[in-house]
Design an enzyme around this catalytic site. Structure first.
Site, PDB file in Angstrom:
ATOM      1  N   GLU A 237     -39.294 -16.800   4.460  1.00  0.00           N
ATOM      2  CA  GLU A 237     -39.245 -15.484   3.818  1.00  0.00           C
ATOM      3  C   GLU A 237     -38.170 -15.499   2.735  1.00  0.00           C
ATOM      4  O   GLU A 237     -36.982 -15.317   3.043  1.00  0.00           O
ATOM      5  CB  GLU A 237     -38.889 -14.397   4.839  1.00  0.00           C
ATOM      6  CG  GLU A 237     -39.932 -14.155   5.894  1.00  0.00           C
ATOM      7  CD  GLU A 237     -39.862 -12.705   6.378  1.00  0.00           C
ATOM      8  OE1 GLU A 237     -40.871 -12.011   6.236  1.00  0.00           O
ATOM      9  OE2 GLU A 237     -38.805 -12.272   6.874  1.00  0.00           O
TER      10      GLU A 237
ATOM     11  N   HIS B 298     -33.971 -12.944  10.964  1.00  0.00           N
ATOM     12  CA  HIS B 298     -34.453 -12.202   9.795  1.00  0.00           C
ATOM     13  C   HIS B 298     -33.306 -12.048   8.795  1.00  0.00           C
ATOM     14  O   HIS B 298     -32.148 -11.866   9.184  1.00  0.00           O
ATOM     15  CB  HIS B 298     -34.974 -10.820  10.222  1.00  0.00           C
ATOM     16  CG  HIS B 298     -35.742 -10.128   9.135  1.00  0.00           C
ATOM     17  ND1 HIS B 298     -35.125  -9.467   8.102  1.00  0.00           N
ATOM     18  CD2 HIS B 298     -37.077 -10.028   8.898  1.00  0.00           C
ATOM     19  CE1 HIS B 298     -36.059  -8.978   7.287  1.00  0.00           C
ATOM     20  NE2 HIS B 298     -37.247  -9.306   7.752  1.00  0.00           N
TER      21      HIS B 298
HETATM   22  O1  LIG Z   1     -40.057  -7.863   8.351  1.00  0.00           O
HETATM   23  C1  LIG Z   1     -40.951  -8.013   7.553  1.00  0.00           C
HETATM   24  C2  LIG Z   1     -40.893  -9.074   6.587  1.00  0.00           C
HETATM   25  O2  LIG Z   1     -39.579  -9.338   6.281  1.00  0.00           O
HETATM   26  C3  LIG Z   1     -41.721  -8.872   5.365  1.00  0.00           C
HETATM   27  O3  LIG Z   1     -41.659  -7.572   4.871  1.00  0.00           O
HETATM   28  P1  LIG Z   1     -42.614  -7.106   3.647  1.00  0.00           P
HETATM   29  O4  LIG Z   1     -43.986  -7.617   3.958  1.00  0.00           O
HETATM   30  O5  LIG Z   1     -42.521  -5.604   3.663  1.00  0.00           O
HETATM   31  O6  LIG Z   1     -42.046  -7.712   2.405  1.00  0.00           O
END
Ligand SMILES: O=C[C@H](O)COP(=O)(O)O
Length: 194
Positions: free
Chosen positions: A106, A36
């Site tokens: 992401e 992450h």
């Molecule tokens: O850990 C969760 C992801 O990084 C996405 O987060 P989010 O949907 O709050 O942007």
């Protein structure tokens, strides 16, 4: 619980505060999220370290969601694909069986910010990632590995994002705590049942 957002890179031992892959297996937690962006940025996890974690977790029988993504500066500098390819390569260098790996694209600038990638931006990177897998791993891995999108997914944008050819689902943070999560699940399932 079906997943956890980190685990240690090798066998459990004197690594106070870390959660070992073996612990997750013992607790019947099937999935772990590795790489992450917050761990990469705040805890200085390198591509190689993340690759080692992915390989170790898989070897213990866990399924892995491996996160890749560029910062805003990297996107603006035109290096998005170089960044995600390098992150993916560090995994590919250490993993031979991809059947329990999901890649989560992401973009760092979209995580928790409300600034979601446009469907076209997401599709472009997912398509490039799939091509990278085809060229550097195998056509079969490229065709079968799920590439999911994460970063400010919500009930309003999930349908269009999920409609993109190479978006195979979502990694959801904030919206997973809200009723709209049901719409996101439905948007992800349309393709699954198609
Ligand atoms: O850990 C969760 C992801 O990084 C996405 O987060 P989010 O949907 O709050 O942007």
């Amino acid at each position: 619980m079906s997943d956890i957002k980190n685990c240690w890179v090798k066998k459990g031992g004197a690594f106070t505060g870390e959660v070992s892959a073996e612990m997750l297996v013992n607790l019947d937690i099937p999935w772990v999220i590795l790489g992450h962006s917050e761990r990469r940025a705040l805890l200085n996890e390198t591509n190689e370290f993340v690759g080692d974690k992915v390989a170790y977790a898989l070897a213990q029988g866990l399924k892995v969601i491996a996160c890749v993504g560029e910062t805003l500066e990297q996107r603006e500098a035109g290096s998005t694909m170089d960044v995600v390819a390098a992150q993916t390569k560090a995994i590919a260098d250490r993993v031979s069986n991809w059947s329990n790996v999901v890649i989560a694209y992401e973009p760092v600038w979209a995580i928790g910010t409300g600034k979601v990638a446009s469907p076209a931006q997401a599709q472009e990177v997912h398509d490039e990632l799939r091509k990278w897998l085809a060229k550097n791993v195998s056509a079969d891995v490229a065709a079968t590995t799920r590439i999911i999108y994460g970063g400010s997914v919500n009930g309003g944008n999930c349908k269009e994002l999920g409609g993109q050819a190479d978006v195979d689902g979502f990694l959801v943070g904030g919206a997973s705590l809200k009723p709209e999560f049901i719409d996101i699940i439905k948007a992800a399932e349309v393709k699954k049942s198609a």
